[in-house]
Design a protein around this motif. Sequence first.
Motif, mmCIF file in Angstrom:
data_model
loop_
_atom_site.group_PDB
_atom_site.id
_atom_site.type_symbol
_atom_site.label_atom_id
_atom_site.label_comp_id
_atom_site.label_asym_id
_atom_site.label_seq_id
_atom_site.Cartn_x
_atom_site.Cartn_y
_atom_site.Cartn_z
ATOM 1 N N ALA A 98 11.854 -1.762 -4.364
ATOM 2 C CA ALA A 98 11.343 -2.801 -5.272
ATOM 3 C C ALA A 98 12.491 -3.619 -5.865
ATOM 4 O O ALA A 98 12.331 -4.816 -6.105
ATOM 5 C CB ALA A 98 10.510 -2.172 -6.381
ATOM 6 N N ARG A 99 13.620 -2.975 -6.105
ATOM 7 C CA ARG A 99 14.792 -3.702 -6.616
ATOM 8 C C ARG A 99 15.377 -4.622 -5.553
ATOM 9 O O ARG A 99 15.837 -5.710 -5.847
ATOM 10 C CB ARG A 99 15.867 -2.724 -7.077
ATOM 11 C CG ARG A 99 15.585 -2.100 -8.414
ATOM 12 C CD ARG A 99 16.756 -1.338 -9.028
ATOM 13 N NE ARG A 99 17.951 -1.233 -8.265
ATOM 14 C CZ ARG A 99 18.566 -0.094 -7.955
ATOM 15 N NH1 ARG A 99 18.059 1.052 -8.354
ATOM 16 N NH2 ARG A 99 19.678 -0.078 -7.277
ATOM 17 N N GLU A 100 15.390 -4.151 -4.309
ATOM 18 C CA GLU A 100 16.020 -4.907 -3.227
ATOM 19 C C GLU A 100 15.093 -5.956 -2.611
ATOM 20 O O GLU A 100 15.560 -6.974 -2.117
ATOM 21 C CB GLU A 100 16.491 -3.952 -2.127
ATOM 22 C CG GLU A 100 17.626 -3.065 -2.572
ATOM 23 C CD GLU A 100 18.153 -2.178 -1.462
ATOM 24 O OE1 GLU A 100 17.655 -2.262 -0.312
ATOM 25 O OE2 GLU A 100 19.072 -1.398 -1.740
ATOM 26 N N GLU A 101 13.816 -5.656 -2.587
ATOM 27 C CA GLU A 101 12.835 -6.531 -1.936
ATOM 28 C C GLU A 101 11.619 -6.618 -2.850
ATOM 29 O O GLU A 101 10.671 -5.845 -2.717
ATOM 30 C CB GLU A 101 12.439 -5.943 -0.574
ATOM 31 C CG GLU A 101 11.604 -6.852 0.285
ATOM 32 C CD GLU A 101 12.353 -8.087 0.744
ATOM 33 O OE1 GLU A 101 11.716 -9.145 0.747
ATOM 34 O OE2 GLU A 101 13.539 -8.007 1.075
ATOM 35 N N PRO A 102 11.675 -7.524 -3.816
ATOM 36 C CA PRO A 102 10.593 -7.588 -4.799
ATOM 37 C C PRO A 102 9.218 -7.760 -4.154
ATOM 38 O O PRO A 102 9.065 -8.444 -3.152
ATOM 39 C CB PRO A 102 10.956 -8.816 -5.641
ATOM 40 C CG PRO A 102 12.429 -8.972 -5.465
ATOM 41 C CD PRO A 102 12.703 -8.525 -4.052
ATOM 42 N N SER A 103 8.264 -7.082 -4.737
ATOM 43 C CA SER A 103 6.875 -7.200 -4.304
ATOM 44 C C SER A 103 6.018 -7.402 -5.547
ATOM 45 O O SER A 103 6.446 -7.118 -6.659
ATOM 46 C CB SER A 103 6.434 -5.954 -3.536
ATOM 47 O OG SER A 103 6.555 -4.799 -4.333
ATOM 48 N N THR A 104 4.831 -7.868 -5.329
ATOM 49 C CA THR A 104 3.948 -8.123 -6.461
ATOM 50 C C THR A 104 3.232 -6.847 -6.881
ATOM 51 O O THR A 104 3.105 -5.904 -6.099
ATOM 52 C CB THR A 104 2.892 -9.186 -6.114
ATOM 53 O OG1 THR A 104 2.011 -8.650 -5.122
ATOM 54 C CG2 THR A 104 3.544 -10.467 -5.611
ATOM 55 N N THR A 105 2.738 -6.843 -8.090
ATOM 56 C CA THR A 105 1.924 -5.726 -8.569
ATOM 57 C C THR A 105 0.681 -5.581 -7.706
ATOM 58 O O THR A 105 0.251 -4.470 -7.409
ATOM 59 C CB THR A 105 1.526 -5.958 -10.044
ATOM 60 O OG1 THR A 105 2.726 -6.125 -10.802
ATOM 61 C CG2 THR A 105 0.737 -4.799 -10.602
ATOM 62 N N ASP A 106 0.117 -6.711 -7.273
ATOM 63 C CA ASP A 106 -1.068 -6.670 -6.416
ATOM 64 C C ASP A 106 -0.802 -5.893 -5.131
ATOM 65 O O ASP A 106 -1.674 -5.158 -4.656
ATOM 66 C CB ASP A 106 -1.540 -8.085 -6.066
ATOM 67 C CG ASP A 106 -2.166 -8.807 -7.243
ATOM 68 O OD1 ASP A 106 -2.518 -8.153 -8.247
ATOM 69 O OD2 ASP A 106 -2.296 -10.041 -7.152
ATOM 70 N N MET A 107 0.387 -6.066 -4.554
ATOM 71 C CA MET A 107 0.713 -5.343 -3.319
ATOM 72 C C MET A 107 0.694 -3.834 -3.561
ATOM 73 O O MET A 107 0.139 -3.080 -2.764
ATOM 74 C CB MET A 107 2.082 -5.770 -2.798
ATOM 75 C CG MET A 107 2.135 -7.156 -2.260
ATOM 76 S SD MET A 107 3.859 -7.537 -1.819
ATOM 77 C CE MET A 107 3.689 -9.206 -1.248
ATOM 78 N N ALA A 108 1.304 -3.401 -4.645
ATOM 79 C CA ALA A 108 1.327 -1.971 -4.961
ATOM 80 C C ALA A 108 -0.081 -1.463 -5.262
ATOM 81 O O ALA A 108 -0.455 -0.363 -4.848
ATOM 82 C CB ALA A 108 2.251 -1.703 -6.138
ATOM 83 N N GLU A 109 -0.866 -2.262 -5.964
ATOM 84 C CA GLU A 109 -2.236 -1.853 -6.283
ATOM 85 C C GLU A 109 -3.092 -1.765 -5.026
ATOM 86 O O GLU A 109 -3.942 -0.885 -4.914
ATOM 87 C CB GLU A 109 -2.844 -2.799 -7.315
ATOM 88 C CG GLU A 109 -2.241 -2.603 -8.689
ATOM 89 C CD GLU A 109 -2.733 -3.618 -9.717
ATOM 90 O OE1 GLU A 109 -3.572 -4.481 -9.388
ATOM 91 O OE2 GLU A 109 -2.240 -3.542 -10.857
ATOM 92 N N ASP A 110 -2.876 -2.665 -4.077
ATOM 93 C CA ASP A 110 -3.606 -2.590 -2.806
ATOM 94 C C ASP A 110 -3.270 -1.300 -2.066
ATOM 95 O O ASP A 110 -4.162 -0.643 -1.517
ATOM 96 C CB ASP A 110 -3.284 -3.797 -1.921
ATOM 97 C CG ASP A 110 -3.927 -5.079 -2.401
ATOM 98 O OD1 ASP A 110 -4.843 -5.025 -3.251
ATOM 99 O OD2 ASP A 110 -3.503 -6.153 -1.928
#
Length: 124
Positions: A98-110
């Motif tokens: 997550a630090r190196e390749e930011p993702s959205t909260t939606d991606m994690a929730e999916d």
Amino acid sequence: MNNRAALVAQARDSIARGSKSFAAASRLFDRETRERVWLLYAWCRACDDMADAQDMGGALGDQSGAAERVAAVHELTSRALAGEITGEPAFDARHLLAREEPSTTDMAEDASAGIDLHARRWRP
């Protein structure tokens, strides 16, 4: 665990043990992408194994307590994505990713929603 090299090494071991085809396919990527694929795989494998009481996708363990295991997956993932070192290598790998390749909260929730469905043995 906060040591990148150690996390990458553990993630590489996870993919090598958990999926020979994914491990082989990861060799097609440049080093940076390959290591990030390993980090993501380690987290996915750990989530699935925790939810199913398995080891590297092997035989299912005792399925009682599935709701508690899934809740633990969500908790560890939330902590990792919030920037906390969890002490669990696969979740610390997700933190690093997550630090190196930011993702959205939606991606994690999916992804978490998929774990919930999987733990409930949902079939399309």
